[in-house]
Design an enzyme around this catalytic site. Structure first.
Site, mmCIF file in Angstrom:
data_model
loop_
_atom_site.group_PDB
_atom_site.id
_atom_site.type_symbol
_atom_site.label_atom_id
_atom_site.label_comp_id
_atom_site.label_asym_id
_atom_site.label_seq_id
_atom_site.Cartn_x
_atom_site.Cartn_y
_atom_site.Cartn_z
ATOM 1 C CD GLU A 64 51.343 34.616 27.464
ATOM 2 O OE1 GLU A 64 53.373 35.154 28.239
ATOM 3 O OE2 GLU A 64 51.301 33.199 28.399
ATOM 4 C CB CYS A 73 42.444 31.355 27.656
ATOM 5 S SG CYS A 73 42.970 31.897 28.922
ATOM 6 C CD GLU A 75 41.501 27.079 25.719
ATOM 7 O OE1 GLU A 75 42.074 29.095 25.928
ATOM 8 O OE2 GLU A 75 41.372 26.161 27.276
ATOM 9 C CB CYS A 112 41.296 28.459 32.475
ATOM 10 S SG CYS A 112 40.878 29.680 31.971
ATOM 11 C CB CYS A 115 38.718 28.701 28.726
ATOM 12 S SG CYS A 115 39.874 29.527 28.066
HETATM 13 N N1 THU Z 1 46.187 29.350 28.797
HETATM 14 C C1 THU Z 1 44.905 29.229 27.776
HETATM 15 O O1 THU Z 1 44.724 29.465 26.647
HETATM 16 N N2 THU Z 1 43.997 28.238 28.122
HETATM 17 C C2 THU Z 1 43.354 27.675 29.282
HETATM 18 O O2 THU Z 1 42.916 27.264 29.497
HETATM 19 C C3 THU Z 1 44.499 28.006 30.541
HETATM 20 C C4 THU Z 1 45.559 28.639 30.259
HETATM 21 C C5 THU Z 1 47.054 30.469 28.902
HETATM 22 C C6 THU Z 1 46.937 31.578 28.903
HETATM 23 C C7 THU Z 1 48.333 32.185 29.623
HETATM 24 O O3 THU Z 1 48.507 32.715 28.392
HETATM 25 C C8 THU Z 1 49.160 30.215 29.348
HETATM 26 O O4 THU Z 1 48.250 30.090 28.839
HETATM 27 C C9 THU Z 1 49.511 30.592 31.160
HETATM 28 O O5 THU Z 1 48.791 30.584 31.664
#
Ligand code: THU
Length: 163
Positions: A64, A73, A75, A112, A115
């Site tokens: 982040e 993310c 993935e 998400c 991804c």
């Molecule tokens: N996040 C992921 O790493 N992968 C996903 O498929 C969904 C969301 C992360 C992004 C962010 O850092 C945190 O989860 C909250 O959304």
């Protein structure tokens, strides 16, 4: 007018031990990677691991940023690193797992939309199915390929189509 139905096949397991030893190993790597995520804003730690077709394992986690759109993310971190460093090798299996805001293994882990699109691109690129494992505290779901995660998808073929 016609109505179409899209059927998605998901294998659901209750316990880690029900999966093959190679899947178990990959899931444990994703869980370990989640612990190394940098997620001070959401406190949702996501870990991903993937096995390439030669057996190489690559991991990634969410990173982040105070300027929130800049984060990435788990993935996508794993896929881009794998595809960038092993451009000739397809991803055979990819795992996603997470630790929730209470520091516990997260329930109902789901990638998400962004991804899913990136997973689809990688599968499309290598023309081989990419198995997906969603490792949650309440279940472990296995999909044989990315298609079920992104029905009616946009992919490179769309760019070439002439209407
Ligand atoms: N996040 C992921 O790493 N992968 C996903 O498929 C969904 C969301 C992360 C992004 C962010 O850092 C945190 O989860 C909250 O959304």
């Amino acid at each position: 007018m016609k109505t179409k139905e899209i059927i998605i096949s998901i294998s659901e397991f209750e316990k880690l031990e029900e999966l093959s030893t190679s899947d178990q190993e990959l899931i444990l790597q994703a869980r370990a990677s989640a612990l190394q995520a940098y997620a001070p804003y959401s406190n949702y730690l996501v870990g991903s691991s993937l096995r390439l077709e030669d057996g190489t394992i690559v991991t990634g986690n969410n990173q982040e940023n105070a300027s929130s759109p800049l984060g990435t993310c788990a993935e996508r971190a794993a896929i881009f690193w794998a595809n960038g460093n092993y451009p000739g090798l397809a991803i055979e299996t990819l795992v996603v797992t997470a630790i929730d805001q209470n520091g516990q293994p997260a329930a109902n882990v789901s990638p998400c939309g962004a991804c899913r699109q990136v997973m689809l691109e990688s599968q499309h690129r290598f023309k081989k199915p990419m198995r997906i494992i969603l490792d949650s505290s309440n279940k472990i779901e296995v999909l044989d390929n990315v298609n079920g995660l992104l029905p009616l998808s946009f992919n490179g073929n769309s760019l070439k189509s002439i209407v």
